[in-house]
Design a protein around this motif. Sequence first.
Motif, PDB file in Angstrom:
ATOM      1  N   LEU A   1      -1.794  12.257 -27.498  1.00  0.00           N
ATOM      2  CA  LEU A   1      -2.780  11.220 -27.168  1.00  0.00           C
ATOM      3  C   LEU A   1      -3.092  11.200 -25.676  1.00  0.00           C
ATOM      4  N   ASN A   2      -2.092  11.381 -24.840  1.00  0.00           N
ATOM      5  CA  ASN A   2      -2.339  11.375 -23.397  1.00  0.00           C
ATOM      6  C   ASN A   2      -3.243  12.528 -23.011  1.00  0.00           C
ATOM      7  N   ARG A   3      -3.042  13.639 -23.695  1.00  0.00           N
ATOM      8  CA  ARG A   3      -3.869  14.808 -23.397  1.00  0.00           C
ATOM      9  C   ARG A   3      -5.321  14.576 -23.784  1.00  0.00           C
ATOM     10  N   ILE A   4      -5.552  13.746 -24.790  1.00  0.00           N
ATOM     11  CA  ILE A   4      -6.942  13.444 -25.151  1.00  0.00           C
ATOM     12  C   ILE A   4      -7.625  12.763 -23.973  1.00  0.00           C
ATOM     13  N   LEU A   5      -6.920  11.814 -23.348  1.00  0.00           N
ATOM     14  CA  LEU A   5      -7.496  11.133 -22.182  1.00  0.00           C
ATOM     15  C   LEU A   5      -7.806  12.139 -21.081  1.00  0.00           C
ATOM     16  N   ALA A   6      -6.809  12.958 -20.762  1.00  0.00           N
ATOM     17  CA  ALA A   6      -6.984  13.918 -19.670  1.00  0.00           C
ATOM     18  C   ALA A   6      -8.087  14.921 -20.012  1.00  0.00           C
ATOM     19  N   ALA A   7      -8.108  15.382 -21.247  1.00  0.00           N
ATOM     20  CA  ALA A   7      -9.119  16.355 -21.655  1.00  0.00           C
ATOM     21  C   ALA A   7     -10.504  15.729 -21.606  1.00  0.00           C
ATOM     22  N   ALA A   8     -10.600  14.458 -21.986  1.00  0.00           N
ATOM     23  CA  ALA A   8     -11.900  13.776 -21.954  1.00  0.00           C
ATOM     24  C   ALA A   8     -12.398  13.699 -20.517  1.00  0.00           C
ATOM     25  N   ILE A   9     -11.492  13.431 -19.592  1.00  0.00           N
ATOM     26  CA  ILE A   9     -11.889  13.337 -18.189  1.00  0.00           C
ATOM     27  C   ILE A   9     -12.239  14.716 -17.638  1.00  0.00           C
ATOM     28  N   GLU A  10     -11.464  15.726 -18.027  1.00  0.00           N
ATOM     29  CA  GLU A  10     -11.805  17.090 -17.606  1.00  0.00           C
ATOM     30  C   GLU A  10     -13.218  17.432 -18.068  1.00  0.00           C
ATOM     31  N   ALA A  11     -13.549  17.018 -19.275  1.00  0.00           N
ATOM     32  CA  ALA A  11     -14.843  17.390 -19.844  1.00  0.00           C
ATOM     33  C   ALA A  11     -15.973  16.499 -19.340  1.00  0.00           C
ATOM     34  N   HIS A  12     -15.645  15.264 -18.954  1.00  0.00           N
ATOM     35  CA  HIS A  12     -16.686  14.305 -18.591  1.00  0.00           C
ATOM     36  C   HIS A  12     -16.395  13.656 -17.242  1.00  0.00           C
ATOM     37  N   HIS A  13     -16.798  14.319 -16.169  1.00  0.00           N
ATOM     38  CA  HIS A  13     -16.674  13.700 -14.854  1.00  0.00           C
ATOM     39  C   HIS A  13     -17.686  14.345 -13.920  1.00  0.00           C
ATOM     40  N   ASP A  14     -17.924  13.713 -12.792  1.00  0.00           N
ATOM     41  CA  ASP A  14     -18.728  14.351 -11.750  1.00  0.00           C
ATOM     42  C   ASP A  14     -18.048  14.108 -10.414  1.00  0.00           C
ATOM     43  N   ALA A  15     -18.737  14.401  -9.325  1.00  0.00           N
ATOM     44  CA  ALA A  15     -18.112  14.307  -8.009  1.00  0.00           C
ATOM     45  C   ALA A  15     -17.694  12.876  -7.684  1.00  0.00           C
ATOM     46  N   ASP A  16     -18.317  11.889  -8.329  1.00  0.00           N
ATOM     47  CA  ASP A  16     -18.021  10.494  -8.000  1.00  0.00           C
ATOM     48  C   ASP A  16     -16.936   9.873  -8.861  1.00  0.00           C
ATOM     49  N   GLY A  17     -16.652  10.477 -10.005  1.00  0.00           N
ATOM     50  CA  GLY A  17     -15.614   9.880 -10.843  1.00  0.00           C
ATOM     51  C   GLY A  17     -15.753  10.223 -12.311  1.00  0.00           C
ATOM     52  N   ILE A  18     -15.116   9.371 -13.111  1.00  0.00           N
ATOM     53  CA  ILE A  18     -15.047   9.583 -14.556  1.00  0.00           C
ATOM     54  C   ILE A  18     -16.366   9.157 -15.203  1.00  0.00           C
ATOM     55  N   ILE A  19     -16.719   9.838 -16.299  1.00  0.00           N
ATOM     56  CA  ILE A  19     -17.867   9.414 -17.109  1.00  0.00           C
ATOM     57  C   ILE A  19     -17.345   9.269 -18.539  1.00  0.00           C
ATOM     58  N   TRP A  20     -16.814   8.104 -18.855  1.00  0.00           N
ATOM     59  CA  TRP A  20     -16.149   7.935 -20.160  1.00  0.00           C
ATOM     60  C   TRP A  20     -17.125   8.024 -21.324  1.00  0.00           C
ATOM     61  N   PRO A  21     -16.719   8.690 -22.403  1.00  0.00           N
ATOM     62  CA  PRO A  21     -17.429   8.501 -23.663  1.00  0.00           C
ATOM     63  C   PRO A  21     -17.227   7.037 -24.095  1.00  0.00           C
ATOM     64  N   MET A  22     -18.231   6.431 -24.699  1.00  0.00           N
ATOM     65  CA  MET A  22     -18.153   5.021 -25.080  1.00  0.00           C
ATOM     66  C   MET A  22     -16.905   4.696 -25.907  1.00  0.00           C
ATOM     67  N   SER A  23     -16.529   5.638 -26.790  1.00  0.00           N
ATOM     68  CA  SER A  23     -15.471   5.341 -27.760  1.00  0.00           C
ATOM     69  C   SER A  23     -14.098   5.154 -27.134  1.00  0.00           C
ATOM     70  N   ILE A  24     -13.857   5.763 -25.974  1.00  0.00           N
ATOM     71  CA  ILE A  24     -12.520   5.640 -25.396  1.00  0.00           C
ATOM     72  C   ILE A  24     -12.563   5.053 -23.989  1.00  0.00           C
ATOM     73  N   ALA A  25     -13.717   4.527 -23.606  1.00  0.00           N
ATOM     74  CA  ALA A  25     -13.826   3.910 -22.278  1.00  0.00           C
ATOM     75  C   ALA A  25     -12.981   2.638 -22.251  1.00  0.00           C
ATOM     76  N   PRO A  26     -12.317   2.381 -21.135  1.00  0.00           N
ATOM     77  CA  PRO A  26     -11.513   1.160 -21.059  1.00  0.00           C
ATOM     78  C   PRO A  26     -12.378  -0.096 -21.184  1.00  0.00           C
ATOM     79  N   PHE A  27     -13.582  -0.047 -20.653  1.00  0.00           N
ATOM     80  CA  PHE A  27     -14.574  -1.094 -20.882  1.00  0.00           C
ATOM     81  C   PHE A  27     -15.889  -0.416 -21.203  1.00  0.00           C
ATOM     82  N   GLU A  28     -16.706  -1.095 -21.989  1.00  0.00           N
ATOM     83  CA  GLU A  28     -17.982  -0.498 -22.378  1.00  0.00           C
ATOM     84  C   GLU A  28     -19.079  -0.810 -21.371  1.00  0.00           C
ATOM     85  N   ALA A  29     -18.965  -1.977 -20.747  1.00  0.00           N
ATOM     86  CA  ALA A  29     -20.009  -2.388 -19.811  1.00  0.00           C
ATOM     87  C   ALA A  29     -19.377  -3.018 -18.581  1.00  0.00           C
ATOM     88  N   LEU A  30     -20.060  -2.860 -17.449  1.00  0.00           N
ATOM     89  CA  LEU A  30     -19.599  -3.424 -16.188  1.00  0.00           C
ATOM     90  C   LEU A  30     -20.741  -4.238 -15.574  1.00  0.00           C
TER      91      LEU A  30
END
Length: 606
Positions: free
Chosen positions: A465-494
């Motif tokens: 499960l921890n690797r899913i988080l890390a893999a999601a971040i490896e797959a979804h990020h840019d120079a400024d930070g994480i780009i969470w998929p909606m399904s596993i984002a800690p919050f959906e809206a800010l």
Amino acid sequence: MLWSRYFVPTTKETPKDATAASHILMVRAGLVRQLAAGVYSYLPLGLRALHKVEQIVREEMNRAGAIELRMPCLTPLSLWEETGRDATMGDVLLRLAGPAGDWRSGLVLGPTHEEIVTEIARAYLSSYKQLPINLYQIQAKFRGEARPKSGVLRTREFLMKDAYSFHVDKASLDAEYENMYAAYCRIFARAGLPFLAVEADTGAMGGDVSHEFMVLTEAGEDVVAISESGDYAANLERATAAPLPRAAAAAAPAPREVHTPNAGRIDEVCAVLGTQPREMIKTLIYTTVVPPPAPGQKPARKQRIAALVRGDHEINEVKLNRAAGQPLELAEPAVIEEVTGAKVGFAGPQGLVERIDRLIVDREVATLPSGATGANRSDYHVVGVVPGRDFPLAGPQVIVADIRSVVDGDPSPTGSGSPLRLRKAIEIGHVFKLGTKYSDAMGAKFLDAGGKAHPLIMGCYGIGLNRILAAAIEAHHDADGIIWPMSIAPFEALVIALDPRESEVVQVSQRIHDELAAAGVEVLYDDRDERAGFKFKDADLIGVPLRIVVGKKSLAAGGVEVSERRTPGQKRVLAPDAAVAAVVERVRAERAALVEAGAAAGRKRG
RNA sequence: CGGAGUGUAGCUCAGCCUGGCUAGAGCGCUUGGUUCGGGACCAAGAGGUCGCAGGUUCAAAUCCUGUCACUCCGACCA
């Protein structure tokens, strides 16, 4: 949730020694904190994401008909002795320290739970009427990894979903394996991961068939071979290629010795001989692995095995062990010198069979018209060595098999001719057909309709499960930070209140937050009295998918700004009510899209 | 386990080679003030047994020995 009252310790500084993007971002975004080598605390934001992953896994496992239970982390050493894995797992098994005879020395921290679940199975699963059944848990695992690395990608304590199925026959196991395979596709698709299922080696788990689920990324530790056409994908440990085109056989004069002083490595020999590595035959001497002898006993004799691969190929020890039928290790230099009569670097297959127990020839060596190799004489090589003439390709001591690792560009084994490409990947899940390895060793039997006892046939299915988080971040990020998929984002809206001293800004922000929360959206509200840039940087870093910015400027322009993390430039100014409606709609659509992606993945693979 | 490296404030680091006065900087934190739409500024503070133990010395963050921890490369690895 008010940011000012929550706990999100973000940092501007990049952590020392972190190289993987996921590691850097997980620390900077305040998701995790390292406590010791390979041991991490999950801070609130990290835990929320982890809980989301856990919930997806649980829902899909339940949907697939698996039944959740919970086994302990503390497990008795005696169970591991029943299957012999106390020895085969070695230092991976973390034992509690205690004086001899103390109860502590009889306990180990569970690295996986085949033994534990089989103990339950042999106690309760005694009838064919109870089968098949699939039991799973989501629980901490402990492994004595020699070298934890890359943040949470490789740790000594981690969270795993492990499932174990029990069957009356192979057909039933096959069906459940497909069922789990499909469930895994649903899980990873729902988590928004670009994943890939590959053929895998079964390793220490035992069993015959297995697949790994991989996410391609440079931070990964595994290497997978994928054909360009997509018709083949396998872990490098197992990957095979179609036989290479055979070179035309030329006239074969007798072998001839050539003086090659101090040229022990392939490149050195090629330089002296003027040949190509692919025309060389590499001869490696292995010995069988012998357990340390009991006190007073002599150690068992180590068998000596020579393995041949082409000079431009690397030997694949997983395949070699499989061909040998037992684990091998590279021989000590003293053994090599004794076997070949030469210093290390000058071994060749000619006349070697008499001095070793077995010769294992890679099939690409077997089809060479002729090659250059060591002369079994220090500082000499031999050219013109013909397989089958100058060393045997058949006989009781000889095995010809695929024992090399594929290389980039090799043809796909499907016969399509599509070239294989090697890519690094993170393993996030693994499914195995275990067979009766554990039920045999532990005496876990059921009675069939005729009252006859059979060992339970097992499968096992793991997800990190921890690797899913890390893999999601490896797959979804840019120079400024994480780009969470909606399904596993800690919050959906800010919601960001840019000017918290303006009462209207605060009122509108608070109302949007409250209405989103009431509509079931997981919303974080940045109410901190900080400058705009500071809050934007934090927002980008923690990667919440949807953003609503409330400020004097936006209110003057008629409302609030709505944007998505993944498309930073695109902003819409909406009236507060419209913004709430738009965000609710977007969250619903995104949730549904990921569930649908999961369902589609499951249908396609299942 | 083999090789390399690093341990100084919550974080990132300087100082060590060539021992010497009260151990420094930036970020973060506290207080006050200014500022306010992409990681602001000013001022005043709090915070460190320099990983730990032993040794050398008049004197040790600095030199020596040991030890522990952590990181990287490799080996190993459901």
